[in-house]
Design an enzyme around this catalytic site. Sequence first.
Site, PDB file in Angstrom:
ATOM      1  N   HIS A   1       3.578  -5.400  -1.714  1.00 41.55           N
ATOM      2  CA  HIS A   1       4.249  -6.525  -1.050  1.00 41.55           C
ATOM      3  C   HIS A   1       4.029  -7.845  -1.778  1.00 41.55           C
ATOM      4  O   HIS A   1       3.435  -8.783  -1.223  1.00 41.55           O
ATOM      5  CB  HIS A   1       3.857  -6.643   0.427  1.00 41.55           C
ATOM      6  CG  HIS A   1       2.397  -6.416   0.744  1.00 41.55           C
ATOM      7  ND1 HIS A   1       1.393  -7.069   0.086  1.00 41.55           N
ATOM      8  CD2 HIS A   1       1.797  -5.609   1.648  1.00 41.55           C
ATOM      9  CE1 HIS A   1       0.236  -6.675   0.589  1.00 41.55           C
ATOM     10  NE2 HIS A   1       0.454  -5.791   1.529  1.00 41.55           N
TER      11      HIS A   1
ATOM     12  N   HIS B   1       3.497   0.981   7.844  1.00 41.63           N
ATOM     13  CA  HIS B   1       2.423   1.203   8.812  1.00 41.63           C
ATOM     14  C   HIS B   1       3.039   1.907  10.020  1.00 41.63           C
ATOM     15  O   HIS B   1       3.777   1.271  10.788  1.00 41.63           O
ATOM     16  CB  HIS B   1       1.805  -0.132   9.244  1.00 41.63           C
ATOM     17  CG  HIS B   1       1.212  -0.892   8.100  1.00 41.63           C
ATOM     18  ND1 HIS B   1      -0.112  -0.792   7.744  1.00 41.63           N
ATOM     19  CD2 HIS B   1       1.774  -1.736   7.200  1.00 41.63           C
ATOM     20  CE1 HIS B   1      -0.339  -1.554   6.681  1.00 41.63           C
ATOM     21  NE2 HIS B   1       0.789  -2.135   6.327  1.00 41.63           N
ATOM     22  N   LEU B   2       2.749   3.189  10.153  1.00 36.61           N
ATOM     23  CA  LEU B   2       3.305   3.934  11.290  1.00 36.61           C
ATOM     24  C   LEU B   2       2.403   3.820  12.515  1.00 36.61           C
ATOM     25  O   LEU B   2       2.829   4.127  13.624  1.00 36.61           O
ATOM     26  CB  LEU B   2       3.510   5.404  10.914  1.00 36.61           C
ATOM     27  CG  LEU B   2       4.536   5.677   9.798  1.00 36.61           C
ATOM     28  CD1 LEU B   2       4.601   7.178   9.480  1.00 36.61           C
ATOM     29  CD2 LEU B   2       5.929   5.161  10.171  1.00 36.61           C
TER      30      LEU B   2
ATOM     31  N   ASN C   1      -4.604   2.023   7.243  1.00 34.32           N
ATOM     32  CA  ASN C   1      -5.477   1.066   7.954  1.00 34.32           C
ATOM     33  C   ASN C   1      -5.380   1.213   9.468  1.00 34.32           C
ATOM     34  O   ASN C   1      -5.063   0.277  10.187  1.00 34.32           O
ATOM     35  CB  ASN C   1      -5.170  -0.378   7.525  1.00 34.32           C
ATOM     36  CG  ASN C   1      -3.759  -0.825   7.886  1.00 34.32           C
ATOM     37  OD1 ASN C   1      -2.845  -0.004   7.971  1.00 34.32           O
ATOM     38  ND2 ASN C   1      -3.574  -2.118   8.116  1.00 34.32           N
TER      39      ASN C   1
ATOM     40  N   ASP D   1       6.533  -2.682   4.380  1.00 34.25           N
ATOM     41  CA  ASP D   1       5.356  -3.238   5.047  1.00 34.25           C
ATOM     42  C   ASP D   1       5.632  -3.464   6.535  1.00 34.25           C
ATOM     43  O   ASP D   1       5.071  -4.379   7.146  1.00 34.25           O
ATOM     44  CB  ASP D   1       4.878  -4.537   4.385  1.00 34.25           C
ATOM     45  CG  ASP D   1       3.461  -4.904   4.833  1.00 34.25           C
ATOM     46  OD1 ASP D   1       2.741  -4.015   5.320  1.00 34.25           O
ATOM     47  OD2 ASP D   1       3.096  -6.088   4.708  1.00 34.25           O
TER      48      ASP D   1
ATOM     49  N   HIS E   1       5.871   1.703   1.460  1.00 35.76           N
ATOM     50  CA  HIS E   1       4.755   0.988   2.116  1.00 35.76           C
ATOM     51  C   HIS E   1       5.113   0.789   3.590  1.00 35.76           C
ATOM     52  O   HIS E   1       5.874  -0.109   3.938  1.00 35.76           O
ATOM     53  CB  HIS E   1       4.512  -0.374   1.448  1.00 35.76           C
ATOM     54  CG  HIS E   1       3.338  -1.129   2.010  1.00 35.76           C
ATOM     55  ND1 HIS E   1       2.416  -1.742   1.192  1.00 35.76           N
ATOM     56  CD2 HIS E   1       2.935  -1.384   3.280  1.00 35.76           C
ATOM     57  CE1 HIS E   1       1.498  -2.340   1.940  1.00 35.76           C
ATOM     58  NE2 HIS E   1       1.800  -2.136   3.222  1.00 35.76           N
TER      59      HIS E   1
ATOM     60  N   LYS F   1      -5.511   3.258  -1.216  1.00 36.79           N
ATOM     61  CA  LYS F   1      -5.196   1.863  -0.915  1.00 36.79           C
ATOM     62  C   LYS F   1      -6.452   1.003  -0.986  1.00 36.79           C
ATOM     63  O   LYS F   1      -7.476   1.317  -0.368  1.00 36.79           O
ATOM     64  CB  LYS F   1      -4.580   1.764   0.495  1.00 36.79           C
ATOM     65  CG  LYS F   1      -4.202   0.349   0.923  1.00 36.79           C
ATOM     66  CD  LYS F   1      -3.022  -0.198   0.135  1.00 36.79           C
ATOM     67  CE  LYS F   1      -2.771  -1.686   0.401  1.00 36.79           C
ATOM     68  NZ  LYS F   1      -2.020  -1.951   1.625  1.00 36.79           N
TER      69      LYS F   1
ATOM     70  N   HIS G   1      -3.682  -4.361  -2.144  1.00 41.19           N
ATOM     71  CA  HIS G   1      -3.366  -5.563  -1.369  1.00 41.19           C
ATOM     72  C   HIS G   1      -3.906  -6.714  -2.204  1.00 41.19           C
ATOM     73  O   HIS G   1      -5.115  -6.948  -2.247  1.00 41.19           O
ATOM     74  CB  HIS G   1      -4.007  -5.526   0.023  1.00 41.19           C
ATOM     75  CG  HIS G   1      -3.625  -6.721   0.853  1.00 41.19           C
ATOM     76  ND1 HIS G   1      -2.798  -6.642   1.945  1.00 41.19           N
ATOM     77  CD2 HIS G   1      -3.916  -8.033   0.701  1.00 41.19           C
ATOM     78  CE1 HIS G   1      -2.609  -7.854   2.447  1.00 41.19           C
ATOM     79  NE2 HIS G   1      -3.276  -8.723   1.713  1.00 41.19           N
TER      80      HIS G   1
ATOM     81  N   HIS H   1       2.781  -5.023  15.815  1.00 38.75           N
ATOM     82  CA  HIS H   1       1.661  -5.441  16.657  1.00 38.75           C
ATOM     83  C   HIS H   1       2.229  -5.744  18.033  1.00 38.75           C
ATOM     84  O   HIS H   1       3.358  -6.248  18.151  1.00 38.75           O
ATOM     85  CB  HIS H   1       1.012  -6.717  16.123  1.00 38.75           C
ATOM     86  CG  HIS H   1       0.223  -6.515  14.868  1.00 38.75           C
ATOM     87  ND1 HIS H   1      -1.069  -6.050  14.861  1.00 38.75           N
ATOM     88  CD2 HIS H   1       0.560  -6.700  13.573  1.00 38.75           C
ATOM     89  CE1 HIS H   1      -1.500  -5.974  13.611  1.00 38.75           C
ATOM     90  NE2 HIS H   1      -0.530  -6.353  12.806  1.00 38.75           N
TER      91      HIS H   1
END
Length: 346
Positions: free
Chosen positions: A174, A15-16, A41, A247, A13, A99, A136, A251
């Site tokens: 997660h 987020h690239l 996402n 996860d 899991h 997802k 999620h 940001h």
Amino acid sequence: MDQLTIIQPDDFHVHLRDGAYLTRTVIDTVKRFARAIVMPNLNLPVTTVALAGAYRQRIQAYLPEGCAFEPLMTLYLTDNTPVDEIRRLKGSGYVHAVKYYPAGATTNSDAGVSAIEKVYDVIEALSELHVPLLIHGEVSDEKVDLFDREAVFIDQILEPLLQRYPGLKTVFEHITTREAVEYVREGSHNLAATITPHHLLFNRNALFENGIRPHHYCRPILKAEHHREALVEAATGDCPRFFLGTDSAPHARRLKETACGCAGIYSAHNALEFYAEAFEDAGKLPQLEQFASRNGAGFYGLPVNQFRCTLVRNGEFIPAALDFGEDTVIPLRAGESCRWRLATNE
Ligand code: NCD
Ligand code: ZN
């Protein structure tokens, strides 16, 4: 133990992100992991096999020369995902899962599912074709306390869903609560869960340590200590249906240190090292290989990786900030040191 050699792990899991962010996210992830389940996402969600194929190519463009890292792509489920897209997914060879974000539950989830009944036809196809649904697991109901949203999700959404589709391969992503640990442990062989490094290392006090700490804010939010203890027991225990999923979710600093900060913690820069620390604190370092390198592959039906990697004690100093193109990201444990360091990949 001052050194630990394990089979190379996978991150189930991550987020690239996209664009300039790939420069750093891809390098940090491929240094440690042979494969990763890549979350869909993006600002423009990855809703089709064609979009996933294009995104995969953008990721691969950032791989170092000769690197065999395999991005395992996912599709973002919406109220309008056609069943045909699931059949295309099955034929693609590179999309491995779908997802499910409840609309409004987290970052870029507005296009997510507004009511589970709307996607029953797609879920039926996933069940028939043995494609995992990655969930999620939080309700996005304003009346439900933020800290209870995972436990309420189990009762209101997950349990009825799995009653209806007992053959559905499901990953409860997660997980953060004792309730989720128990639910997964008692569940069937079709139900698994990922656990992040931050939920193993921190309880919710980390959000308010001498003041408010936006860089510890993520969804699902950190929970009380007894929940953290249940997660550690699950990750380091014998049930093979708990496995590694960081996860890691960067940001920009300016979007976290603000009146309404984004949810997400960047951990990819030292992810495996953080897990080693949590396992060592539990006196279970020898179990790390099972959790990080075997369980997830087993659940997804993938071969165990061929190569090994070595962690050594005496970690490195973690920079106070990382460059992400024109942005700055504050990584997990910024400005502190890490107990373990990745020594080699063979
Ligand atoms: C993730 C993100 O930023 O994309 N944020 C987070 O807090 N975990 C989304 C998600 O996985 O919920
Ligand atoms: Zn995530």
